[in-house]
Design a protein around this motif. Sequence first.
Motif, PDB file in Angstrom:
ATOM      1  N   TYR A  47     118.058 105.589  26.153  1.00 50.61           N
ATOM      2  CA  TYR A  47     118.374 106.322  27.390  1.00 50.61           C
ATOM      3  C   TYR A  47     119.754 105.903  27.915  1.00 50.61           C
ATOM      4  O   TYR A  47     120.582 106.760  28.263  1.00 50.61           O
ATOM      5  CB  TYR A  47     117.289 106.043  28.438  1.00 50.61           C
ATOM      6  CG  TYR A  47     117.624 106.581  29.808  1.00 50.61           C
ATOM      7  CD1 TYR A  47     117.556 107.952  30.074  1.00 50.61           C
ATOM      8  CD2 TYR A  47     118.038 105.727  30.839  1.00 50.61           C
ATOM      9  CE1 TYR A  47     117.879 108.452  31.317  1.00 50.61           C
ATOM     10  CE2 TYR A  47     118.371 106.228  32.078  1.00 50.61           C
ATOM     11  CZ  TYR A  47     118.287 107.590  32.317  1.00 50.61           C
ATOM     12  OH  TYR A  47     118.620 108.088  33.548  1.00 50.61           O
ATOM     13  N   ARG A  88     115.438 119.230  30.011  1.00 50.42           N
ATOM     14  CA  ARG A  88     115.021 118.076  30.817  1.00 50.42           C
ATOM     15  C   ARG A  88     113.878 117.347  30.127  1.00 50.42           C
ATOM     16  O   ARG A  88     113.223 117.880  29.238  1.00 50.42           O
ATOM     17  CB  ARG A  88     114.556 118.538  32.204  1.00 50.42           C
ATOM     18  CG  ARG A  88     115.642 119.237  32.986  1.00 50.42           C
ATOM     19  CD  ARG A  88     115.149 119.586  34.364  1.00 50.42           C
ATOM     20  NE  ARG A  88     114.975 118.363  35.174  1.00 50.42           N
ATOM     21  CZ  ARG A  88     114.457 118.373  36.393  1.00 50.42           C
ATOM     22  NH1 ARG A  88     114.057 119.491  36.932  1.00 50.42           N
ATOM     23  NH2 ARG A  88     114.348 117.259  37.076  1.00 50.42           N
ATOM     24  N   GLY A  89     113.689 116.113  30.522  1.00 50.72           N
ATOM     25  CA  GLY A  89     112.540 115.362  30.037  1.00 50.72           C
ATOM     26  C   GLY A  89     112.673 114.936  28.589  1.00 50.72           C
ATOM     27  O   GLY A  89     113.786 114.943  28.028  1.00 50.72           O
ATOM     28  N   PRO A  90     111.529 114.615  27.943  1.00 49.24           N
ATOM     29  CA  PRO A  90     111.578 114.096  26.564  1.00 49.24           C
ATOM     30  C   PRO A  90     112.093 115.116  25.560  1.00 49.24           C
ATOM     31  O   PRO A  90     112.572 114.764  24.499  1.00 49.24           O
ATOM     32  CB  PRO A  90     110.125 113.739  26.265  1.00 49.24           C
ATOM     33  CG  PRO A  90     109.416 113.766  27.566  1.00 49.24           C
ATOM     34  CD  PRO A  90     110.173 114.656  28.475  1.00 49.24           C
ATOM     35  N   SER A  91     111.994 116.417  25.873  1.00 49.63           N
ATOM     36  CA  SER A  91     112.437 117.435  24.910  1.00 49.63           C
ATOM     37  C   SER A  91     113.922 117.778  25.053  1.00 49.63           C
ATOM     38  O   SER A  91     114.406 118.678  24.380  1.00 49.63           O
ATOM     39  CB  SER A  91     111.596 118.705  25.103  1.00 49.63           C
ATOM     40  OG  SER A  91     111.803 119.170  26.426  1.00 49.63           O
TER      41      SER A  91
END
Lengths: 138, 161
Positions: free
Chosen positions: B135, B152-155
């Motif tokens: 990250y 956005r997010g993990p994808s």
Amino acid sequence: MKLNITKSKGFTKVGKVKIPDSFYNRFKTGDDDIDKMFGDGILPGCAFTITAQAGTGKTTMMLQIMEALEAAGYQTGYTSGEEDVTQLAFTCKRLNIKEAGVANMTDVDEIADAMKTLDVIVIDSFQALSITSPFMVK
Amino acid sequence: MNSRGLEKYACDTLTSAAKVNNCSIFFIMHLTKDGKMKGGTLVPHSVDCNIQLMHEPEMGDHALTVSFYKNRFGATNDYPAEMTASGIKFSGDVFVPQPKRSEKDKHKDAVLEMKQTITKTKLINTLGVSSGKAYIILKDLCDEGKLAKVGRGPSATFMKL
């Protein structure tokens, strides 16, 4: 080929000062790497200091440079106040050095006298020098 | 040779004898425990050239550096050398120190060299770093303007700019 330091009165225009030939005729050791380090040879009349931690190779480095200069036809002298001539000779045998001149002079005036016939001199070490001049000793 | 007057006498006599006789002179100097030259500042200031020989344990057991840190009639450079059984092997090439690169910088380079689309999961798998570190690497690269975040997010995927 002496520098002829003359103490003239007053100032001279810097452009009119004659630069001696010795500035363009540096002492070349014949070893390209050593010559390159000193800027295409050692400048005549130049003073150097060599410092290093104990055991790094000051004596070895200087003896090697002296040997290279002797091989190139210059008169060199290595005067030691730390080691005896026999001890130096033992070190030189290991390094395969045969031509460098060695001595055990420590007196400043004696060394200054010996410099008249030499091209390069090494003093090992400055702290080992002694003074017997009647002007300085009470 | 402890007194300042004697030091001055010796230095003056020998350097002037050098200039008059055209004889170059090398003074081998002692060092103090701090690594400074023993005695006053008179000798290093009066001479034309100061040379320091240093051991470089990081570059090998026998690696040396010949450092010219004052030179009135030449260049002030560092030259690598090597101590061998038959003496010092000099090298006339100028020594250029390489800037130290951290692990993070190496990872950043690896990310920028990736050819397919970059995702956080891919970083964790290929570089073997933790999720937090991945990250930080991606965030740093986005802040530097080298990557752009899409989604956005993990994808979320990252595109090279």
